[in-house]
Motif scaffolding. Structure first.
Motif, PDB file in Angstrom:
ATOM      1  N   MET A 187      52.999  72.762  41.315  1.00 36.66           N
ATOM      2  CA  MET A 187      52.035  73.341  40.383  1.00 36.66           C
ATOM      3  C   MET A 187      51.141  72.268  39.779  1.00 36.66           C
ATOM      4  N   GLN A 188      51.715  71.130  39.412  1.00 36.24           N
ATOM      5  CA  GLN A 188      50.921  70.060  38.821  1.00 36.24           C
ATOM      6  C   GLN A 188      49.943  69.453  39.830  1.00 36.24           C
ATOM      7  N   ALA A 189      50.357  69.403  41.092  1.00 38.46           N
ATOM      8  CA  ALA A 189      49.435  68.925  42.126  1.00 38.46           C
ATOM      9  C   ALA A 189      48.245  69.861  42.253  1.00 38.46           C
ATOM     10  N   ALA A 190      48.480  71.152  42.107  1.00 37.32           N
ATOM     11  CA  ALA A 190      47.384  72.125  42.132  1.00 37.32           C
ATOM     12  C   ALA A 190      46.472  71.929  40.923  1.00 37.32           C
ATOM     13  N   ALA A 191      47.077  71.608  39.773  1.00 36.47           N
ATOM     14  CA  ALA A 191      46.266  71.343  38.576  1.00 36.47           C
ATOM     15  C   ALA A 191      45.371  70.136  38.793  1.00 36.47           C
ATOM     16  N   ASP A 192      45.917  69.091  39.392  1.00 35.45           N
ATOM     17  CA  ASP A 192      45.129  67.888  39.661  1.00 35.45           C
ATOM     18  C   ASP A 192      44.037  68.150  40.698  1.00 35.45           C
ATOM     19  N   CYS A 193      44.362  68.949  41.685  1.00 34.88           N
ATOM     20  CA  CYS A 193      43.421  69.209  42.777  1.00 34.88           C
ATOM     21  C   CYS A 193      42.271  70.115  42.352  1.00 34.88           C
ATOM     22  N   PHE A 194      42.604  71.166  41.604  1.00 36.78           N
ATOM     23  CA  PHE A 194      41.612  72.208  41.315  1.00 36.78           C
ATOM     24  C   PHE A 194      41.155  72.250  39.860  1.00 36.78           C
ATOM     25  N   GLY A 195      41.754  71.425  39.006  1.00 34.81           N
ATOM     26  CA  GLY A 195      41.353  71.416  37.606  1.00 34.81           C
ATOM     27  C   GLY A 195      41.721  72.675  36.856  1.00 34.81           C
ATOM     28  N   ILE A 196      42.885  73.251  37.172  1.00 39.46           N
ATOM     29  CA  ILE A 196      43.307  74.499  36.550  1.00 39.46           C
ATOM     30  C   ILE A 196      44.279  74.238  35.404  1.00 39.46           C
ATOM     31  N   ASP A 197      44.459  75.258  34.569  1.00 36.42           N
ATOM     32  CA  ASP A 197      45.365  75.171  33.431  1.00 36.42           C
ATOM     33  C   ASP A 197      46.771  75.578  33.875  1.00 36.42           C
ATOM     34  N   THR A 198      47.776  74.761  33.551  1.00 32.41           N
ATOM     35  CA  THR A 198      49.154  75.074  33.926  1.00 32.41           C
ATOM     36  C   THR A 198      50.089  74.820  32.756  1.00 32.41           C
ATOM     37  N   ASP A 199      51.227  75.510  32.787  1.00 33.56           N
ATOM     38  CA  ASP A 199      52.269  75.285  31.791  1.00 33.56           C
ATOM     39  C   ASP A 199      53.569  75.846  32.357  1.00 33.56           C
ATOM     40  N   TYR A 200      54.696  75.481  31.738  1.00 33.53           N
ATOM     41  CA  TYR A 200      55.983  75.927  32.239  1.00 33.53           C
ATOM     42  C   TYR A 200      56.884  76.351  31.092  1.00 33.53           C
ATOM     43  N   ILE A 201      57.891  77.139  31.436  1.00 38.69           N
ATOM     44  CA  ILE A 201      58.921  77.575  30.491  1.00 38.69           C
ATOM     45  C   ILE A 201      60.261  77.269  31.130  1.00 38.69           C
ATOM     46  N   GLU A 202      61.126  76.559  30.403  1.00 40.62           N
ATOM     47  CA  GLU A 202      62.434  76.204  30.927  1.00 40.62           C
ATOM     48  C   GLU A 202      63.468  77.247  30.519  1.00 40.62           C
ATOM     49  N   THR A 203      64.338  77.601  31.456  1.00 40.28           N
ATOM     50  CA  THR A 203      65.343  78.634  31.235  1.00 40.28           C
ATOM     51  C   THR A 203      66.686  78.011  30.896  1.00 40.28           C
ATOM     52  N   ALA A 204      67.298  78.488  29.807  1.00 36.14           N
ATOM     53  CA  ALA A 204      68.602  77.964  29.391  1.00 36.14           C
ATOM     54  C   ALA A 204      69.758  78.730  30.027  1.00 36.14           C
ATOM     55  N   ASN A 205      69.603  80.051  30.184  1.00 32.89           N
ATOM     56  CA  ASN A 205      70.642  80.853  30.836  1.00 32.89           C
ATOM     57  C   ASN A 205      70.020  82.108  31.420  1.00 32.89           C
TER      58      ASN A 205
END
Length: 398
Positions: free
Chosen positions: A107-125
């Motif tokens: 996903m971050q490579a896509a952000a670098d390539c295309f200049g898009i906005d990205t974010d993530y959510i980490e799952t605990a369980n």
């Protein structure tokens, strides 16, 4: 530039096989690291690169960096304004050194390539899956990436309820993906086979081990059984026997348990340990190399994650890693959405399209004949002159 091609199921027999696999006690019917479902037509992308010499830092040039993919394939592509992607991890963090991290890197490579906005959510369980998906959708993203077999049920439900969002499910098999959901699947039996072949080539004791993750996750079964078949392939070629020690675990994040499993195997004479269970497996690999035995990583190149780019103890005994190009699968499907050519359904990565391969040897002193043989096997899997002997859906012997 060789990139993954989408594979389709083209005959009733294969469709029935998938249905049977989905209807049994196979959690894969809903998703996690799933089946590299048997595919239809595959473009022949057999590589012709020369084997490397001992101690080389590049053992195979089939690991194509995503910045190179961007430059060669997408240099003129512009993303729409306000295009955004959100990623929901499986249990664990985006820097876990295995699956979640690899998906996030795509996903971050896509952000670098295309200049898009990205974010993530980490799952605990597991109880957090639905809440995290709801949170991911609050910003009206164009794409939501979910990581792992265990997220498949929730992903399918949310994809049905949000038809204007494309969903990319890593290791998620479904009988029907609808119009906005792609499952990125892998031939883990091939990855495990490569790891097992390496173990068979390196072992001096004739005993090797594998520390697996959850047995109810089909990709883990395919990795573990593929490892056994790869080790036996080498032993049979040499007219020898090999003893393969196997264990599964209830958690992918218990490094201490993985270490304990490996120590027991080492005590039984194993001199090569493959970690096929996320951080749990990585704990086993670390225990092996610290004792002077060989270790083999999984999913991505653990030299850069578990072994901190060569700084961790025992890194010279990390032989390689069985690589699943999760990053490439995520990147390609985001790129397809940007270009309005997203295709729902199965997106398969295997040895033929370089989605399954092995990592460079880095600091490990790998003999030239071993390096040459491993590359020969990779190419054999790619051109189908070598078969893993396993059903690519169940991971069980044919």
């Amino acid at each position: 530039m060789r990139v993954p091609r989408r594979l389709t199921l083209v005959c009733a027999a294969l469709a029935m096989l998938l249905l049977l696999a989905a209807c049994g006690n196979d959690p894969e019917a809903s998703g996690d690291g799933d089946a590299t479902e048997p595919s239809g037509e595959t473009t022949d992308t057999t590589t012709t690169e020369e084997p490397t010499s001992a101690g080389a830092t590049e053992s195979s040039d089939s690991i194509i960096p995503l910045d190179q993919v961007c430059e060669e394939e997408y240099a003129d592509v512009e993303a729409p304004d306000d295009f955004s992607v959100r990623l929901v991890t499986d249990i664990g963090s985006v820097d876990d050194g295995t699956f979640n991290q690899y998906a996030n890197e795509g996903m971050q490579a896509a952000a670098d390539c295309f200049g898009i906005d990205t974010d993530y959510i980490e799952t605990a369980n597991e109880a957090d899956y639905e809440n995290n998906l709801n949170t991911a959708l609050e910003d009206d993203p164009n794409v939501v990436v979910t990581v792992g077999f265990l997220l498949a049920d929730a992903t399918k439900e949310f994809a049905g309820d949000n038809p204007d969002v494309n969903f990319i499910g890593v290791d998620q098999f479904q009988e029907d993906y609808g119009d906005n959901y792609a499952g990125v699947l892998f031939r883990e039996d091939q990855g495990g086979f490569l790891a097992g072949a390496m173990a068979g080539l390196l072992t001096e004791s004739g005993t090797v081990g594998v520390v697996g993750g959850r047995e109810d996750v089909p990709p883990v079964v395919r990795l573990v059984n593929g490892y056994e078949m790869g080790a036996k392939h080498i032993a049979e070629e040499n007219g020898e026997d090999v003893n393969v020690l196997k264990t599964y675990n209830e958690s992918f994040t218990d490094k201490a348990k993985g270490r304990s499993d490996a120590e027991q195997m080492l005590g039984e004479g194993a001199d090569v340990i493959f970690g096929a269970g996320g951080q749990t497996g990585s704990g086993g690999v670390q225990a092996a190399v610290e004792s002077g035995a060989w270790g083999i990583g999984v999913d991505q190149d653990e030299y850069f994650t578990t072994f901190q780019g060569g700084e961790a103890q025992g890194v010279d005994k990390l032989a390689t890693s069985a690589v699943k190009r999760v990053d490439l699968g995520v990147f390609e499907n985001i790129a397809a959405t940007i270009q309005d050519r997203f295709e729902p359904g199965i997106f398969t990565l295997d040895a033929a399209n370089e989605g399954i391969t092995y990592a460079p040897f880095h600091d490990a002193d790998i003999p030239e004949d071993v390096a040459s043989k491993l590359e020969e096997i990779r190419q054999g899997l790619a051109d189908e002159s070598i078969d893993t002997g396993l059903d690519p859906v169940t991971g069980l012997p044919k």
